[in-house]
Design an enzyme around this catalytic site. Structure first.
Site, mmCIF file in Angstrom:
data_model
loop_
_atom_site.group_PDB
_atom_site.id
_atom_site.type_symbol
_atom_site.label_atom_id
_atom_site.label_comp_id
_atom_site.label_asym_id
_atom_site.label_seq_id
_atom_site.Cartn_x
_atom_site.Cartn_y
_atom_site.Cartn_z
ATOM 1 N N SER A 178 -4.125 6.574 0.825
ATOM 2 C CA SER A 178 -4.254 5.439 -0.081
ATOM 3 C C SER A 178 -5.274 5.643 -1.195
ATOM 4 O O SER A 178 -5.160 5.009 -2.243
ATOM 5 C CB SER A 178 -4.571 4.171 0.708
ATOM 6 N N HIS A 206 2.041 3.123 1.489
ATOM 7 C CA HIS A 206 2.242 3.513 0.091
ATOM 8 C C HIS A 206 3.479 4.392 -0.106
ATOM 9 O O HIS A 206 3.695 4.920 -1.195
ATOM 10 C CB HIS A 206 1.004 4.223 -0.449
ATOM 11 N N LYS A 238 3.098 -4.351 -0.552
ATOM 12 C CA LYS A 238 2.899 -3.349 -1.599
ATOM 13 C C LYS A 238 4.205 -3.189 -2.382
ATOM 14 O O LYS A 238 4.572 -4.103 -3.105
ATOM 15 C CB LYS A 238 2.350 -2.079 -0.969
HETATM 16 C C1 LIG Z 1 -2.855 -1.634 2.574
HETATM 17 C C2 LIG Z 1 -2.803 -0.715 3.748
HETATM 18 C C3 LIG Z 1 -2.780 -1.219 5.051
HETATM 19 C C4 LIG Z 1 -2.963 -2.683 5.350
HETATM 20 O O1 LIG Z 1 -1.824 -3.405 5.038
HETATM 21 P P1 LIG Z 1 -1.954 -4.978 4.756
HETATM 22 O O2 LIG Z 1 -0.584 -5.481 4.926
HETATM 23 O O3 LIG Z 1 -2.485 -5.109 3.376
HETATM 24 O O4 LIG Z 1 -2.904 -5.503 5.800
HETATM 25 C C5 LIG Z 1 -2.626 -0.323 6.086
HETATM 26 N N1 LIG Z 1 -2.534 1.004 5.859
HETATM 27 C C6 LIG Z 1 -2.587 1.527 4.621
HETATM 28 C C7 LIG Z 1 -2.487 2.991 4.432
HETATM 29 C C8 LIG Z 1 -2.740 0.685 3.526
HETATM 30 O O5 LIG Z 1 -2.831 1.187 2.300
#
Ligand SMILES: *Cc1c(COP(=O)(O)O)cnc(C)c1O
Length: 387
Positions: A178, A206, A238
């Protein structure tokens, strides 16, 4: 800890340039934001396909609220599991090519529940040292033996696996990392897991909707079989543009989660309107590959432009592009200069990234125009040269 101690702690963060402040976004239309009365183009959201403000997704959300109400009213195991949740689980399982999927309220909660349900003190967990904070927390809380492994290094995983012979093992990695935007060696990790009778868990936050011809993520992208040797966790806030998360896996894993995952059992189900909106988003991911094409065009434009201007980006072939500045104050200053010139690109500082690697994290979206990417490149190159 008393209030005076808390104040002193806050002052230390401030002095180290590590204090975090929120911005109130007063208007958001795709990548165009209004913050404190100023119009900014955001290069920071994870809404890679522009689905958060897509008219079809918004209409499905409102229709879902009209049909099912505003909230689920209870957890999935009591009376909160509605027909929209059920349909969404099936659509998500089909998207990633797994027998079943299970909804969670967020990716953070999904990771906590997964590790708690699948690992215990008899389990050896091997995790990439740059995994997302939610995975690092999840493995620590699971009570398993945890070994952090060199970043994106399948051979390092293999060496730890050799030593762990008799224990049941879980290999845990982000699909796309990320903060750096690089990708995990998913195929090699899958082969290792299969050879050792271990399970591979990939966090596709992602990658889902972004990687692979149909947006199915890292497995599709790397041509890795999606079978019972692996489990995927995908997030829905996302590229899918809404909120929530899911785990997709074999029937045995999903049933185990339903029986045992505390972050699944003891929390209210997502509002059903969210599930309706997500059904529309999944449909778009599957049927509109042109959005991914547009996203990749912007990524290529940005990288080529950065190379031409001598901007030292980290190697990344994904929409996450990092420009490492070093000290937190350098990253903060650059971010402020960009904001003055119309671009929102927040500085990412420790503890989110390692000390000495504070950076600008630029994320691209299918919703950016080529002109917006071009203007960012121009401004970034000018401000980078003249810090
Ligand atoms: C954003 C993210 C999460 C958390 O997801 P949310 O739904 O925002 O709680 C978990 N793992 C990774 C790699 C992320 O980028």
């Amino acid at each position: 800890m008393n209030v005076r101690g808390l104040r002193a702690g806050l002052q230390r963060l401030e002095a180290a340039q590590l204090y975090r402040r929120r911005r109130v976004v007063t208007r958001a239309d795709g990548v165009e934001l209004e913050v404190a009365g100023r119009s900014l183009v955001g290069f920071c959201s994870n809404d890679y396909l522009g689905l958060a403000t897509d008219p079809q997704v918004k209409a499905a959300f409102m229709a879902g609220v009209a049909r099912y109400g505003a909230g689920a009213g209870a957890s999935h195991l009591i009376s909160g599991h509605g027909v929209a949740h059920e349909e969404l689980e099936q659509a998500l399982a089909a998207l990633v090519g797994r027998p079943r999927a299970l909804l969670f309220s967020s990716g953070y909660l999904a990771n906590l529940g997964l590790l708690q349900a699948l690992a215990d003190r008899h389990t050896q967990v091997l995790e990439d040292r740059r995994n997302h904070a939610s995975l690092l927390d999840a493995t620590r809380l699971s009570g398993a033996h945890v070994q952090r492994v060199a970043h994106a290094d399948a051979e390092a995983f293999a060496r730890v696996l050799e030593r762990a012979r008799d224990r049941s093992c879980l290999l845990v990695t982000d699909g796309v990392f990320s903060m750096d935007g690089d990708v995990a060696p998913v195929s090699a990790l899958y082969r290792l897991a299969r050879a050792h009778g271990a399970l591979l868990l990939v966090d596709e936050a992602h990658a889902l909707g972004v990687l692979g011809n149909s947006g199915a993520g890292s497995f599709e992208h790397s041509g890795t079989p999606a079978d019972e040797h692996s489990v995927i966790m995908g997030t829905l806030g996302k590229a899918l543009g809404v909120s929530g998360a899911f785990v997709a896996a074999s029937d045995a894993v999903i049933e185990t989660l339903i029986q045992r995952a505390r972050t699944y059992i003891y929390t209210t189900a997502l509002p059903p309107g969210i599930a309706s909106a997500l059904l529309a988003a999944v449909h778009i991911v599957r049927t509109e590959p042109a959005r991914r094409t547009r996203l990749w065009e912007r990524v290529e434009q940005f990288r080529a432009g950065a190379v031409a201007r001598g901007l030292p980006l980290l190697p990344s072939a994904t929409p996450i592009q990092a420009l490492v500045c070093g000290a937190p104050e350098v990253a903060l200053r650059l971010s402020e200069r960009l904001a003055e010139r119309g671009f929102l690109v927040p500085a990412i500082r420790p503890p989110t990234v390692a000390t000495g690697t504070s950076r600008l994290r630029i994320t691209l979206s299918a919703a950016h125009t080529p002109a917006q990417v071009g203007q960012l490149l121009t401004v970034l190159a000018e401000e980078w040269r003249d810090p």
